[in-house]
Design a protein around this motif. Structure first.
Motif, PDB file in Angstrom:
ATOM      1  N   ILE A 195      11.072  76.306  62.881  1.00 46.37           N
ATOM      2  CA  ILE A 195      12.142  76.455  62.422  1.00 46.37           C
ATOM      3  C   ILE A 195      12.760  74.940  62.097  1.00 46.37           C
ATOM      4  O   ILE A 195      12.633  73.997  62.859  1.00 46.37           O
ATOM      5  CB  ILE A 195      13.108  76.948  63.888  1.00 46.37           C
ATOM      6  N   ALA A 196      13.011  74.795  60.852  1.00 44.57           N
ATOM      7  CA  ALA A 196      13.615  73.587  60.529  1.00 44.57           C
ATOM      8  C   ALA A 196      14.870  73.350  60.681  1.00 44.57           C
ATOM      9  O   ALA A 196      15.718  74.118  60.611  1.00 44.57           O
ATOM     10  CB  ALA A 196      13.363  73.386  58.691  1.00 44.57           C
ATOM     11  N   SER A 197      15.129  71.866  60.812  1.00 47.69           N
ATOM     12  CA  SER A 197      16.326  71.621  61.165  1.00 47.69           C
ATOM     13  C   SER A 197      16.707  70.224  60.508  1.00 47.69           C
ATOM     14  O   SER A 197      15.768  69.586  60.005  1.00 47.69           O
ATOM     15  CB  SER A 197      16.644  71.389  62.760  1.00 47.69           C
ATOM     16  N   GLU A 198      17.934  69.787  60.612  1.00 43.51           N
ATOM     17  CA  GLU A 198      18.549  68.349  60.166  1.00 43.51           C
ATOM     18  C   GLU A 198      19.412  67.917  61.111  1.00 43.51           C
ATOM     19  O   GLU A 198      20.143  68.400  61.521  1.00 43.51           O
ATOM     20  CB  GLU A 198      19.447  68.932  58.666  1.00 43.51           C
ATOM     21  N   LEU A 199      19.153  66.683  61.268  1.00 44.80           N
ATOM     22  CA  LEU A 199      19.833  65.813  62.132  1.00 44.80           C
ATOM     23  C   LEU A 199      20.823  64.670  61.516  1.00 44.80           C
ATOM     24  O   LEU A 199      20.319  64.277  60.432  1.00 44.80           O
ATOM     25  CB  LEU A 199      18.684  64.740  62.963  1.00 44.80           C
ATOM     26  N   PHE A 200      21.879  64.640  61.910  1.00 44.78           N
ATOM     27  CA  PHE A 200      23.049  63.831  61.202  1.00 44.78           C
ATOM     28  C   PHE A 200      23.708  62.890  62.099  1.00 44.78           C
ATOM     29  O   PHE A 200      24.065  63.357  62.978  1.00 44.78           O
ATOM     30  CB  PHE A 200      23.916  64.822  60.686  1.00 44.78           C
ATOM     31  N   GLU A 201      23.462  61.526  61.773  1.00 39.92           N
ATOM     32  CA  GLU A 201      24.183  60.703  62.579  1.00 39.92           C
ATOM     33  C   GLU A 201      25.319  60.126  62.124  1.00 39.92           C
ATOM     34  O   GLU A 201      25.524  59.673  61.051  1.00 39.92           O
ATOM     35  CB  GLU A 201      23.142  59.396  62.837  1.00 39.92           C
ATOM     36  N   SER A 202      26.462  60.397  62.805  1.00 38.31           N
ATOM     37  CA  SER A 202      27.679  59.705  62.406  1.00 38.31           C
ATOM     38  C   SER A 202      28.001  58.449  62.678  1.00 38.31           C
ATOM     39  O   SER A 202      29.036  57.854  62.093  1.00 38.31           O
ATOM     40  CB  SER A 202      28.903  60.770  63.262  1.00 38.31           C
ATOM     41  N   ALA A 203      27.201  57.897  63.741  1.00 39.95           N
ATOM     42  CA  ALA A 203      27.227  56.554  63.949  1.00 39.95           C
ATOM     43  C   ALA A 203      25.961  56.253  64.705  1.00 39.95           C
ATOM     44  O   ALA A 203      25.350  57.184  65.213  1.00 39.95           O
ATOM     45  CB  ALA A 203      28.448  56.182  64.977  1.00 39.95           C
ATOM     46  N   PRO A 204      25.520  55.148  64.863  1.00 46.96           N
ATOM     47  CA  PRO A 204      24.182  54.857  65.580  1.00 46.96           C
ATOM     48  C   PRO A 204      24.093  55.584  67.089  1.00 46.96           C
ATOM     49  O   PRO A 204      25.202  55.511  67.802  1.00 46.96           O
ATOM     50  CB  PRO A 204      24.187  53.327  65.820  1.00 46.96           C
ATOM     51  N   ARG A 244      19.650  76.681  60.030  1.00 49.22           N
ATOM     52  CA  ARG A 244      19.898  77.994  59.820  1.00 49.22           C
ATOM     53  C   ARG A 244      18.546  79.023  59.743  1.00 49.22           C
ATOM     54  O   ARG A 244      17.519  78.833  59.316  1.00 49.22           O
ATOM     55  CB  ARG A 244      20.411  78.055  58.417  1.00 49.22           C
ATOM     56  N   ILE A 245      19.063  79.985  60.569  1.00 53.75           N
ATOM     57  CA  ILE A 245      17.818  81.057  60.525  1.00 53.75           C
ATOM     58  C   ILE A 245      18.192  82.315  59.762  1.00 53.75           C
ATOM     59  O   ILE A 245      19.139  82.816  59.963  1.00 53.75           O
ATOM     60  CB  ILE A 245      17.834  81.331  62.118  1.00 53.75           C
ATOM     61  N   PRO A 246      17.506  82.710  58.700  1.00 56.80           N
ATOM     62  CA  PRO A 246      17.852  83.693  57.694  1.00 56.80           C
ATOM     63  C   PRO A 246      17.938  85.015  58.452  1.00 56.80           C
ATOM     64  O   PRO A 246      16.931  85.357  59.389  1.00 56.80           O
ATOM     65  CB  PRO A 246      16.772  83.413  56.572  1.00 56.80           C
ATOM     66  N   GLY A 247      18.780  85.674  57.867  1.00 54.53           N
ATOM     67  CA  GLY A 247      19.085  86.828  58.735  1.00 54.53           C
ATOM     68  C   GLY A 247      18.352  88.200  57.768  1.00 54.53           C
ATOM     69  O   GLY A 247      18.040  87.929  56.451  1.00 54.53           O
TER      70      GLY A 247
END
Length: 435
Positions: free
Chosen positions: A49-58, A66-69
């Motif tokens: 399962i691929a995911s994305e990581l987002f940092e709003s600050a350090p 998202r898992i397709p249905g």
């Protein structure tokens, strides 16, 4: 579902509890969620399962996958949990708060119910799906957030402002502080599903006066004026307002306990709930609680200004009326500054998702009855609801009848029953496969 996910959820929850994600609300002392987010990403990647990581600050990290249905034309379901926890003083605990200790049938640790238990359920379910080839009926968006415990500015609020596209197509959401059981008798347990939560308005009150020497007779003292206003606020009880969600909850409680509901005295029904009465009782009215005081810079100097912080929680549709009432309480000479405002959230207890929640609970507990309730605090639902997403609190747990569940939130010796955690992962699996 075979035993694999039910076993794995305990392991995952233990791992998460051992990762310190303390959020003090101060950037200088907050640990950050990055290590926990990376752990989640690794557990998802292990099963493809691929995911994305987002940092709003350090080190303030959020993660989305998202898992397709099977039916991509349907509205997606957002399943969200936060990774941060409130501070814990190890000297006050029976076990170290970041040990993830298993003892007496419980997993112990800061975040055990708020809310690394549900984070673990989310991971265990989707990992099991990947291993067994399950495709959900519609898209499932997983979101693990930062900063829920300190206003959500680095978490869900930031994601909604900066990356709203991640939630494209999401029409409904489930998250924390709902789906837990309250035992009425051996044959009946109410499972409280959050369909509403109070609004948040953190205010700072300022009083001004004439500065001077502390030895003089002084009748224009900012500290005195502020203290009198704060005392009035702290002792004031705002009028009872029964919202649709609370009315529906009270009807269910009255039926379960066989008592007649008096609309003029709703506290009578709530008093029957014992340990969770405080959690529910706060949803009968707006509240304002003084939390901080600040004045002066020297012991013998009367300051020109004194300030206090007030934690206000408002019922849906009551924000403006509440401010008018508060102004009457504090008086005309006190300045009001808004520090943080987040609106109340409320939706109906109806629809296919609600029906699926009730059915999933009954399948695992024949004595289950799902009922709506309002949360007196706040969750990430405040941010996600601004995108038009219909939000519910549903992190299912079957609890021992004698457990004071509400006292564990931000409390000492926070813990989650292992059997309840395994029950929750089975219910969540059924729900996500049938909704």
């Amino acid at each position: 579902m075979d035993a694999t996910a039910a076993d794995e959820v305990v392991e995952i929850c233990r791992d998460l509890l051992r990762i310190d994600t303390t959020n003090t609300g101060d950037a200088r002392t907050t640990v950050g969620e990055r290590t926990a987010a990376e752990y989640v990403a690794e557990r998802l990647e292990e099963v493809g399962i691929a995911s994305e990581l987002f940092e709003s600050a350090p080190r303030r990290a959020n993660l989305v996958a998202r898992i397709p249905g099977a039916d991509r034309s349907r509205g997606a379901l957002l399943v969200h949990g936060h990774l941060d926890v409130v501070p814990a003083d190890a000297s006050e605990w029976s076990v170290h708060p970041f040990s993830g200790a298993e003892r007496d049938g419980y997993l112990w640790g800061r975040g055990a119910i708020d809310m690394k238990d549900f984070d673990a359920m989310m991971l265990a379910v989707v990992r099991q799906w990947q291993r067994t080839g399950v495709t959900p009926p519609r898209d499932i968006v997983l979101c693990f957030t930062a900063d829920e415990e300190a206003g959500m500015e680095y978490g869900s609020q930031w994601l909604v402002r900066q990356h709203a596209d991640l939630f494209t197509g999401c029409t409904e959401a489930i998250g924390e502080v709902g789906g837990f059981s309250y035992t009425v008798n051996d044959d009946l347990r109410l499972y409280l599903v959050e369909t509403a939560e109070k609004g948040l308005d953190w205010l700072r009150l300022h009083a001004r006066g004439r500065p001077g020497h502390g030895s003089f007779v002084h009748d224009d003292n900012a500290v005195t004026a502020l203290a009198e206003a704060v005392a009035r606020v702290g002792r004031h009880r705002f009028p009872t307002v029964v919202t649709p969600t609370v009315a529906a909850f009270l009807e269910q409680v009255s039926d379960a306990f066989g008592i007649e509901l008096d609309p003029a005295e709703p506290e009578i029904a709530i008093a029957k709930l014992g340990p969770i009465a405080n959690l529910i009782g706060a949803t009968l009215r707006n509240t304002a609680n003084p939390t901080r005081l600040d004045a002066g810079y020297k012991d013998n100097v009367i300051p020109s200004r004194a300030s206090a912080t007030i934690d206000c929680r408002t019922l849906p549709g009551q924000a403006e009326a509440f401010l008018e009432q508060l102004r009457e309480v504090i008086g005309p000479d006190i300045e009001i500054e808004h520090i943080s405002q987040q609106g109340a959230v409320e939706t109906g207890f109806d629809g296919a998702l609600v029906d699926a929640m009730a059915a999933a609970l009954r399948a695992e507990d024949p004595g289950a009855r799902a009922v709506p309730y309002m949360l007196s605090g706040g969750t990430d639902a405040k941010a996600f609801s601004t995108l038009g997403i219909r939000c519910f609190g549903f992190a299912p747990l079957r609890l021992p009848a004698d457990l004071n569940f509400s006292a564990l939130f931000h409390g000492v010796d926070e813990r989650v029953p292992v059997e309840g955690l395994q029950f929750g992962v089975r219910v969540l699996d059924r729900l996500l496969q049938t909704s």
